[in-house]
Design an enzyme around this catalytic site. Structure first.
Site: not given
Length: 167
Positions: A70, A72, A103, A115
């Site tokens: 991910i 951004v 991870e 998370y």
């Protein structure tokens, strides 16, 4: 995500992960070609501001998923883009069921908090996981959501700490 998005993804990788081994275009092409991978992007009026990918693994009887990345744009941090990308990945994984793994750098407190908010718990430590920096990573797991376990809370016998660590 499509092939036309790869150049921007590589730019963001360089911004986000300069001390490690940022993905190159060949890595994104390979990931997009994988039949078990799903990659998405987030856009605003200016263009792509984030990307994310997940691998849908296992089989129908024993599915699992692994969040691969991910990212951004730093100018868009704290605007909900990462949350939106993560929730889209989790929705994709939820179509098949099973636990979801990932991870994350041990020093990335904002990501760990995101998370944990979405039901992930630290289940292990990978020493020197990121190269070449040598940074450590936590392995995190979100359990499968089922009728017997309809929430993201700890499994029976586990206790979750505020930082997502299971004990």
């Amino acid at each position: 995500m499509n092939v036309a998005d790869i150049e921007r993804c590589v730019e963001l990788e360089q911004l986000l992960f300069p001390e490690d081994d940022p993905w190159q275009a060949v890595s994104f092409r390979s990931e997009l070609a994988g039949p078990h991978n799903r990659y998405i992007v987030a856009r605003d009026e200016a263009g792509m501001v984030g990307y994310a990918g997940i691998a849908l693994l296992g089989d129908a009887e024993h599915p699992e998923a692994e969040v691969h990345t991910i990212g951004v744009d730093p100018g868009c941090h704290r605007r909900g883009v990462g949350t939106m990308l993560l929730e889209a990945l989790l929705a994709e994984a939820g179509k098949r069921g099973g636990p979801v793994f990932l991870e994350v750098r041990t020093d990335n407190a904002p990501a760990i908090a995101l998370y944990a908010k979405h039901g992930f718990h630290i289940i292990g430590l990978r020493k020197n996981y990121y190269h070449p920096s040598g940074a450590d990573a936590y392995t995190m797991r979100r359990p499968e959501l089922t009728a017997a376990n309809p929430t993201w809370g700890p499994q029976p016998g586990e206790t979750a700490q505020p930082n997502g660590v299971l004990s």
